[in-house]
Design a protein around this motif. Sequence first.
Motif, PDB file in Angstrom:
ATOM      1  N   MET A 256     -49.211  -4.962  22.009  1.00 27.24           N
ATOM      2  CA  MET A 256     -48.617  -5.414  21.142  1.00 27.24           C
ATOM      3  C   MET A 256     -49.168  -6.706  21.365  1.00 27.24           C
ATOM      4  O   MET A 256     -49.784  -7.449  22.054  1.00 27.24           O
ATOM      5  CB  MET A 256     -47.133  -5.435  21.628  1.00 27.24           C
ATOM      6  CG  MET A 256     -46.718  -6.026  20.130  1.00 27.24           C
ATOM      7  SD  MET A 256     -44.509  -5.804  20.658  1.00 27.24           S
ATOM      8  CE  MET A 256     -43.560  -6.359  18.959  1.00 27.24           C
ATOM      9  N   ILE A 257     -48.971  -7.549  19.624  1.00 29.63           N
ATOM     10  CA  ILE A 257     -50.140  -8.230  19.340  1.00 29.63           C
ATOM     11  C   ILE A 257     -48.879  -9.380  18.572  1.00 29.63           C
ATOM     12  O   ILE A 257     -48.075  -8.902  17.660  1.00 29.63           O
ATOM     13  CB  ILE A 257     -50.780  -8.703  18.151  1.00 29.63           C
ATOM     14  CG1 ILE A 257     -52.119  -7.978  18.391  1.00 29.63           C
ATOM     15  CG2 ILE A 257     -51.919  -9.974  18.248  1.00 29.63           C
ATOM     16  CD1 ILE A 257     -52.965  -8.504  19.948  1.00 29.63           C
ATOM     17  N   GLN A 258     -48.627 -10.426  19.324  1.00 34.30           N
ATOM     18  CA  GLN A 258     -47.103 -11.102  19.045  1.00 34.30           C
ATOM     19  C   GLN A 258     -47.418 -12.859  18.673  1.00 34.30           C
ATOM     20  O   GLN A 258     -48.575 -12.707  19.021  1.00 34.30           O
ATOM     21  CB  GLN A 258     -45.993 -11.624  19.946  1.00 34.30           C
ATOM     22  CG  GLN A 258     -45.252  -9.975  20.208  1.00 34.30           C
ATOM     23  CD  GLN A 258     -43.676  -9.904  21.366  1.00 34.30           C
ATOM     24  OE1 GLN A 258     -43.481 -11.244  20.730  1.00 34.30           O
ATOM     25  NE2 GLN A 258     -44.074  -8.889  21.301  1.00 34.30           N
TER      26      GLN A 258
ATOM     27  N   PRO B 237     -47.395  -4.054  26.902  1.00 41.67           N
ATOM     28  CA  PRO B 237     -47.184  -5.121  27.111  1.00 41.67           C
ATOM     29  C   PRO B 237     -48.199  -6.030  25.963  1.00 41.67           C
ATOM     30  O   PRO B 237     -48.304  -5.857  24.891  1.00 41.67           O
ATOM     31  CB  PRO B 237     -48.831  -5.045  27.890  1.00 41.67           C
ATOM     32  CG  PRO B 237     -49.084  -3.688  28.287  1.00 41.67           C
ATOM     33  CD  PRO B 237     -47.932  -3.140  27.300  1.00 41.67           C
ATOM     34  N   VAL B 238     -47.636  -7.294  25.603  1.00 37.08           N
ATOM     35  CA  VAL B 238     -48.098  -8.373  24.874  1.00 37.08           C
ATOM     36  C   VAL B 238     -48.993  -9.073  24.955  1.00 37.08           C
ATOM     37  O   VAL B 238     -49.610 -10.076  25.931  1.00 37.08           O
ATOM     38  CB  VAL B 238     -46.586  -9.405  24.569  1.00 37.08           C
ATOM     39  CG1 VAL B 238     -46.712 -10.232  23.554  1.00 37.08           C
ATOM     40  CG2 VAL B 238     -45.468  -8.174  24.182  1.00 37.08           C
TER      41      VAL B 238
ATOM     42  N   ASP C  51     -38.709 -11.615  29.157  1.00 36.20           N
ATOM     43  CA  ASP C  51     -39.402 -11.692  28.083  1.00 36.20           C
ATOM     44  C   ASP C  51     -40.668 -12.263  28.451  1.00 36.20           C
ATOM     45  O   ASP C  51     -42.482 -11.392  27.876  1.00 36.20           O
ATOM     46  CB  ASP C  51     -38.920 -12.691  26.984  1.00 36.20           C
ATOM     47  CG  ASP C  51     -38.259 -11.667  26.333  1.00 36.20           C
ATOM     48  OD1 ASP C  51     -37.444 -10.726  27.446  1.00 36.20           O
ATOM     49  OD2 ASP C  51     -36.398 -12.722  25.675  1.00 36.20           O
ATOM     50  N   ALA C  52     -40.430 -13.803  29.111  1.00 36.72           N
ATOM     51  CA  ALA C  52     -42.285 -13.833  28.997  1.00 36.72           C
ATOM     52  C   ALA C  52     -43.080 -13.373  30.126  1.00 36.72           C
ATOM     53  O   ALA C  52     -44.155 -13.251  30.242  1.00 36.72           O
ATOM     54  CB  ALA C  52     -42.056 -15.880  29.975  1.00 36.72           C
ATOM     55  N   ALA C  53     -42.581 -11.991  30.611  1.00 33.87           N
ATOM     56  CA  ALA C  53     -43.491 -12.204  31.653  1.00 33.87           C
ATOM     57  C   ALA C  53     -43.954 -10.551  31.404  1.00 33.87           C
ATOM     58  O   ALA C  53     -45.056 -10.406  32.397  1.00 33.87           O
ATOM     59  CB  ALA C  53     -41.877 -10.916  33.256  1.00 33.87           C
ATOM     60  N   MET C  54     -43.365  -9.766  30.715  1.00 34.64           N
ATOM     61  CA  MET C  54     -44.528  -8.963  29.135  1.00 34.64           C
ATOM     62  C   MET C  54     -45.372  -9.515  28.465  1.00 34.64           C
ATOM     63  O   MET C  54     -46.280  -8.905  27.456  1.00 34.64           O
ATOM     64  CB  MET C  54     -42.987  -8.577  27.890  1.00 34.64           C
ATOM     65  CG  MET C  54     -42.523  -8.131  28.310  1.00 34.64           C
ATOM     66  SD  MET C  54     -42.499  -6.586  29.614  1.00 34.64           S
ATOM     67  CE  MET C  54     -43.077  -5.318  28.449  1.00 34.64           C
TER      68      MET C  54
ATOM     69  N   ALA D 235     -62.685  -5.683  25.065  1.00 32.75           N
ATOM     70  CA  ALA D 235     -62.532  -4.246  26.425  1.00 32.75           C
ATOM     71  C   ALA D 235     -61.228  -5.309  27.620  1.00 32.75           C
ATOM     72  O   ALA D 235     -60.346  -4.401  27.565  1.00 32.75           O
ATOM     73  CB  ALA D 235     -64.154  -4.678  26.993  1.00 32.75           C
ATOM     74  N   GLY D 236     -61.347  -6.313  27.040  1.00 31.09           N
ATOM     75  CA  GLY D 236     -60.164  -7.249  28.564  1.00 31.09           C
ATOM     76  C   GLY D 236     -59.087  -7.246  27.569  1.00 31.09           C
ATOM     77  O   GLY D 236     -58.421  -6.851  28.408  1.00 31.09           O
ATOM     78  N   LEU D 237     -58.945  -7.160  26.143  1.00 30.74           N
ATOM     79  CA  LEU D 237     -58.039  -6.730  25.870  1.00 30.74           C
ATOM     80  C   LEU D 237     -57.787  -5.782  25.560  1.00 30.74           C
ATOM     81  O   LEU D 237     -56.170  -5.503  26.252  1.00 30.74           O
ATOM     82  CB  LEU D 237     -57.832  -7.811  24.366  1.00 30.74           C
ATOM     83  CG  LEU D 237     -56.730  -7.934  23.441  1.00 30.74           C
ATOM     84  CD1 LEU D 237     -57.115  -9.586  22.648  1.00 30.74           C
ATOM     85  CD2 LEU D 237     -56.584  -7.161  22.957  1.00 30.74           C
ATOM     86  N   LEU D 238     -58.036  -5.087  24.959  1.00 30.44           N
ATOM     87  CA  LEU D 238     -57.680  -3.903  25.175  1.00 30.44           C
ATOM     88  C   LEU D 238     -57.260  -3.063  26.708  1.00 30.44           C
ATOM     89  O   LEU D 238     -56.623  -2.175  26.743  1.00 30.44           O
ATOM     90  CB  LEU D 238     -58.501  -2.770  24.358  1.00 30.44           C
ATOM     91  CG  LEU D 238     -59.170  -2.784  23.318  1.00 30.44           C
ATOM     92  CD1 LEU D 238     -60.024  -2.066  22.376  1.00 30.44           C
ATOM     93  CD2 LEU D 238     -58.145  -2.448  21.806  1.00 30.44           C
ATOM     94  N   GLY D 239     -58.118  -3.290  27.877  1.00 32.82           N
ATOM     95  CA  GLY D 239     -57.778  -2.844  28.996  1.00 32.82           C
ATOM     96  C   GLY D 239     -55.549  -3.408  29.642  1.00 32.82           C
ATOM     97  O   GLY D 239     -55.644  -2.503  30.249  1.00 32.82           O
ATOM     98  N   CYS D 240     -55.407  -4.078  28.770  1.00 33.50           N
ATOM     99  CA  CYS D 240     -54.230  -4.738  29.028  1.00 33.50           C
ATOM    100  C   CYS D 240     -53.436  -3.541  28.631  1.00 33.50           C
ATOM    101  O   CYS D 240     -52.126  -3.870  29.256  1.00 33.50           O
ATOM    102  CB  CYS D 240     -53.417  -6.130  28.841  1.00 33.50           C
ATOM    103  SG  CYS D 240     -54.533  -7.143  28.910  1.00 33.50           S
ATOM    104  N   ALA D 241     -53.642  -2.227  27.945  1.00 31.54           N
ATOM    105  CA  ALA D 241     -52.703  -1.981  27.108  1.00 31.54           C
ATOM    106  C   ALA D 241     -52.083  -0.763  28.122  1.00 31.54           C
ATOM    107  O   ALA D 241     -52.674  -0.229  29.456  1.00 31.54           O
ATOM    108  CB  ALA D 241     -53.437  -0.835  26.192  1.00 31.54           C
ATOM    109  N   ARG D 242     -50.901  -0.177  28.078  1.00 33.80           N
ATOM    110  CA  ARG D 242     -50.249   0.775  28.955  1.00 33.80           C
ATOM    111  C   ARG D 242     -49.229   1.456  28.649  1.00 33.80           C
ATOM    112  O   ARG D 242     -49.054   1.290  27.313  1.00 33.80           O
ATOM    113  CB  ARG D 242     -49.834  -0.425  30.366  1.00 33.80           C
ATOM    114  CG  ARG D 242     -48.402  -0.470  30.021  1.00 33.80           C
ATOM    115  CD  ARG D 242     -47.471  -0.994  31.433  1.00 33.80           C
ATOM    116  NE  ARG D 242     -46.772  -1.817  30.968  1.00 33.80           N
ATOM    117  CZ  ARG D 242     -46.595  -3.523  30.881  1.00 33.80           C
ATOM    118  NH1 ARG D 242     -47.437  -3.718  31.333  1.00 33.80           N
ATOM    119  NH2 ARG D 242     -44.937  -3.909  30.471  1.00 33.80           N
TER     120      ARG D 242
END
Length: 481
Positions: free
Chosen positions: A5-7, A158-159, A185-188, A474-481
Amino acid sequence: MTALMIQGAGSNVGKSMLVAGLCRAARRRGLSVAPFKPQNMSNNAAVTADGGEIGRAQALQARACGLEPTVDMNPVLLKPETDTGAQVIVHGKRMASTQAKAYWDLKPRLLGAVLESFARLRAAHDLVIVEGAGSPAEINLRRGDIANMGFARAADVPVILVGDIDRGGVIAQIIGTQAVLDPADAAMISGFVINKFRGDLRLFDDGYEAIAARTRWPGFGVVPFFSDAVKLPAEDALDLPQRGTGRGLRVVCLALSRIANFDDLDPLAQEPGVDLTLLGPGAPIPGDADLVIVPGTKSTRGDLAFLRAQSWDIDLAAHVRRGGHVLGICGGYQMLGRRVCDPEGIEGAPGSDPGLGLLDVETVMVPDKRVSLVEAVHAGTKAAMRGYEIHIGRTEGADRRRPFAHVAGVPEGAGSPDGRIWGSYLHGMFGEDGFRKAWLSGFGVQAGPLSYGAVVEATLDALADHLETHLDVAGLLGCAR
């Protein structure tokens, strides 16, 4: 099967563009990717193949993914009708018109619809990239939230937090957001991105390191301002050209207070032979305008009053006396007639108002809303058009004998006897290259070699290239779950 998620640390930080670019980048990596926005607020809607409405930004993001837009990509769409009220669209269909306080109470019941749509997308694709709305720092809106952290936590997504350096104060944007968020929330949040940088990127090295040190979030990069974003369909009227170039066919579009589906103008704005101005409140219609466009609106009678408050009705009458042309699209078409009637109070208080009287037609608002993709033939040039209708109201009258177009052989729209004033319910008509060329030739303008669809595709590729250059994609997309 995964999602990210992009916030934003504020509104208009560039979330929509980043999601579109990341979608195209993920697609080029061979992933099946889809966009998702739980709740959008916009009067710039797109129509899906099954006759539903979603935000225009999600339609563009779907294109970046190589997908046709579906209602699951934006399950809740709010279309403002007044300063405190909006039409609520759920799964593409009008659910209700409600005031802000009533919607506050309604929101928790909409989370189920949001999660249903998200589950369908997640099951069908390798990756879903989610766009938030506004900012999670608006903690006064946290209760019942379905657009930002409320959704992220409910769906366990994850955000990545995005800050807009072009506005100034980006360090405080990011660090301040962490400071006001509930710890859960911050932990997300898995990291941050800085967007819209202008100048030498090295000048922000210390600021970037300060954000990372204070938040303990990893940074995924600083994105320079992407100037070609103007070539993509705009979701915010503020992104449209506010003034013209002073060259070519002088086209003036009235910036109504509830202007809707204003991306109708995008292909015209890119034509070298067209000088397009979005005319703001209080400014008179220029005497040298060749064509005035009265655009779509979410509140026809409300914006008719707004138009008169700017004295644009007087300016339009003078424009017509000088031999100028007028095109009304959707709500603008309704305004051009003799009267607009809303006996059931669908758009506000029941009643009726005199129209501008430039076309011999009259509109009556009815509960049934027409939402459909359309193929048509322009009556004047015989050029084929593709677009969409999204409106309430039925328009009839003598000038309907001179249709603007034909849809499946049925007359659509209306024209004045002298052929200088036209009204149509068709949105998106100028995106059709053949029609745009034929229509402009009627004004003595030779259209450029522009293929609007090709420009959008090339710009999405350029946007993905831009992100690949400046972000750790690559690192950013690697945060997805």
